[in-house]
Design an enzyme around this catalytic site. Sequence first.
Site, PDB file in Angstrom:
ATOM      1  N   ASP A   1       0.826  -1.206   0.000  1.00 52.70           N
ATOM      2  CA  ASP A   1       0.000   0.000   0.000  1.00 52.70           C
ATOM      3  C   ASP A   1       0.866   1.264   0.000  1.00 52.70           C
ATOM      4  O   ASP A   1       2.100   1.196  -0.031  1.00 52.70           O
ATOM      5  CB  ASP A   1      -0.937  -0.062   1.228  1.00 52.70           C
ATOM      6  CG  ASP A   1      -2.328   0.446   0.913  1.00 52.70           C
ATOM      7  OD1 ASP A   1      -2.438   1.365   0.092  1.00 52.70           O
ATOM      8  OD2 ASP A   1      -3.296  -0.048   1.517  1.00 52.70           O
TER       9      ASP A   1
ATOM     10  N   TRP B   1      -2.989   3.564  -5.702  1.00 52.31           N
ATOM     11  CA  TRP B   1      -4.255   4.216  -6.078  1.00 52.31           C
ATOM     12  C   TRP B   1      -4.117   5.138  -7.291  1.00 52.31           C
ATOM     13  O   TRP B   1      -4.880   6.102  -7.449  1.00 52.31           O
ATOM     14  CB  TRP B   1      -4.837   5.024  -4.903  1.00 52.31           C
ATOM     15  CG  TRP B   1      -4.564   4.478  -3.546  1.00 52.31           C
ATOM     16  CD1 TRP B   1      -4.913   3.234  -3.101  1.00 52.31           C
ATOM     17  CD2 TRP B   1      -3.883   5.114  -2.456  1.00 52.31           C
ATOM     18  NE1 TRP B   1      -4.503   3.071  -1.799  1.00 52.31           N
ATOM     19  CE2 TRP B   1      -3.873   4.203  -1.384  1.00 52.31           C
ATOM     20  CE3 TRP B   1      -3.297   6.366  -2.280  1.00 52.31           C
ATOM     21  CZ2 TRP B   1      -3.278   4.498  -0.159  1.00 52.31           C
ATOM     22  CZ3 TRP B   1      -2.709   6.672  -1.058  1.00 52.31           C
ATOM     23  CH2 TRP B   1      -2.703   5.739  -0.014  1.00 52.31           C
ATOM     24  N   GLY B   2      -3.099   4.921  -8.108  1.00 46.93           N
ATOM     25  CA  GLY B   2      -2.899   5.796  -9.277  1.00 46.93           C
ATOM     26  C   GLY B   2      -2.205   7.103  -8.941  1.00 46.93           C
ATOM     27  O   GLY B   2      -2.045   7.962  -9.802  1.00 46.93           O
TER      28      GLY B   2
ATOM     29  N   GLU C   1       0.599  10.007  -8.083  1.00 45.85           N
ATOM     30  CA  GLU C   1       1.857  10.384  -8.744  1.00 45.85           C
ATOM     31  C   GLU C   1       1.969   9.764 -10.128  1.00 45.85           C
ATOM     32  O   GLU C   1       3.022   9.290 -10.523  1.00 45.85           O
ATOM     33  CB  GLU C   1       3.070   9.975  -7.891  1.00 45.85           C
ATOM     34  CG  GLU C   1       3.204  10.784  -6.611  1.00 45.85           C
ATOM     35  CD  GLU C   1       4.440  10.404  -5.811  1.00 45.85           C
ATOM     36  OE1 GLU C   1       5.471  10.049  -6.414  1.00 45.85           O
ATOM     37  OE2 GLU C   1       4.359  10.444  -4.575  1.00 45.85           O
TER      38      GLU C   1
ATOM     39  N   ASP D   1     -10.217   3.473  -3.524  1.00 46.10           N
ATOM     40  CA  ASP D   1     -10.879   2.313  -2.912  1.00 46.10           C
ATOM     41  C   ASP D   1     -12.315   2.117  -3.410  1.00 46.10           C
ATOM     42  O   ASP D   1     -13.059   3.075  -3.562  1.00 46.10           O
ATOM     43  CB  ASP D   1     -10.929   2.476  -1.387  1.00 46.10           C
ATOM     44  CG  ASP D   1      -9.574   2.222  -0.760  1.00 46.10           C
ATOM     45  OD1 ASP D   1      -8.572   2.174  -1.493  1.00 46.10           O
ATOM     46  OD2 ASP D   1      -9.523   2.063   0.477  1.00 46.10           O
TER      47      ASP D   1
HETATM   48  C1  GLA Z   1      -6.004   1.256   1.571  1.00 45.61           C
HETATM   49  C2  GLA Z   1      -6.153   0.309   0.384  1.00 45.61           C
HETATM   50  C3  GLA Z   1      -7.259  -0.703   0.659  1.00 45.61           C
HETATM   51  C4  GLA Z   1      -6.931  -1.477   1.936  1.00 45.61           C
HETATM   52  C5  GLA Z   1      -6.723  -0.515   3.096  1.00 45.61           C
HETATM   53  C6  GLA Z   1      -6.167  -1.203   4.325  1.00 45.61           C
HETATM   54  O1  GLA Z   1      -7.130   2.066   1.714  1.00 45.61           O
HETATM   55  O2  GLA Z   1      -6.419   1.025  -0.789  1.00 45.61           O
HETATM   56  O3  GLA Z   1      -7.405  -1.590  -0.426  1.00 45.61           O
HETATM   57  O4  GLA Z   1      -5.795  -2.272   1.723  1.00 45.61           O
HETATM   58  O5  GLA Z   1      -5.779   0.521   2.767  1.00 45.61           O
HETATM   59  O6  GLA Z   1      -5.936  -0.335   5.379  1.00 45.61           O
END
Ligand code: GLA
Length: 372
Positions: free
Chosen positions: A126, A161-162, A164, A183
């Site tokens: 992450d 999450w895309g 940077e 998410d």
């Molecule tokens: C981020 C990730 C999720 C999950 C949570 C865990 O938000 O994008 O997919 O792994 O952390 O805390």
Amino acid sequence: MVVSRPPMGWNSWNTFAANINEEIVKNMADVMAGEGYLEAGYEYLVIDDCWALRERDENGRMVPDPAKFPHGMKAVADYVHSKGLKFGIYSCVGNYTCAGFPGSYEYEFIDAATFAEWGVDFLKLDYCWKPRSAVGAQLYRRMALALDNCGRDILLSACSWGAEETHRWIKSTGAGMWRSTGDVFDTWSSIKDLYNVQKGIYEYNGQGCFNDMDMLIVGMFGKGHVGVEAGCTLEEYRTHFSIWSFFGSPLMMGSDIRGASDEIKSILLNKDVIALDQDPAYRMPYQVDCNQDVWARHMANGDIVIGIFNINDHDASFFIPFSELGLGRICGRGLRIRNLWTGEDWGLKKELITPFVKAHESLLLRCRVEEL
Ligand code: GLA
């Protein structure tokens, strides 16, 4: 590790979040192996955030929380492996994970060695608590390097999450998949949002490193950590699964599959739709008409799959001329069409189709090129 198909499996976050434990993981392993999921291709069982203690041990190693994993992680991995599945775990490029547990920053080689020792096959990494001065690309390259040198094949699943402009550098890192979206939540608007994000970056998907549209919410119906009110309808879950498969996203289930209904299983285990996701060529999709959500993808065996996603709130008819799909006007060929959700054969069609699709529903049509 070379990743040639979008990885498939189950991840604990959507439903269990901090409440994950050994018992649940074993239950999931039993269900995945015993109820046709593994056979359908779902091979990774991944524990997401909140598995560790808040502090590392005196050797700097992460420690599984004994209240949740009383026999340690190796025992869990052994159980998962005994079912023919692969085992995944979670960490973060920053100092802490998103839920505040130890992250891998400056501990990459120690963590890779620990995971290898436990028998880990997949690492979701992450992006929380990244030191401001650190560069995301460098941190993912660091962990990938540590994994490549840990003596075990471990698939790196990047989760930035895309941020940077991840798509510009992720393929330099060694990740086999990367979170191309924020998410997911168990709502229709979340499905639409993630689809719309994907429309801007689908060109970057492909063998070696797949665009991950986030875990599936199919079957959650509002239950669990990312559940919201009643969740989605069955048709909306089918559209969600259609879009993820059409765009070749990893398929990581996120619902509690223990006791899933036959209707939910018929989505998650649809062999034809999974075959679309897993097509060995993974050719890039293209939009047939830029004003409509009508897409096509050319399969390795010469078929074409047409995907029609009616994400609007009204029913609609769609106009699909075969000239847009590679069939010239005098080629003497038509398309024999099969609906992948119903199995229905529409027969051999000439020149065009104008299917009707209800609001929030989708069609996936597998088309075989035939002489007229
Ligand atoms: C981020 C990730 C999720 C999950 C949570 C865990 O938000 O994008 O997919 O792994 O952390 O805390």
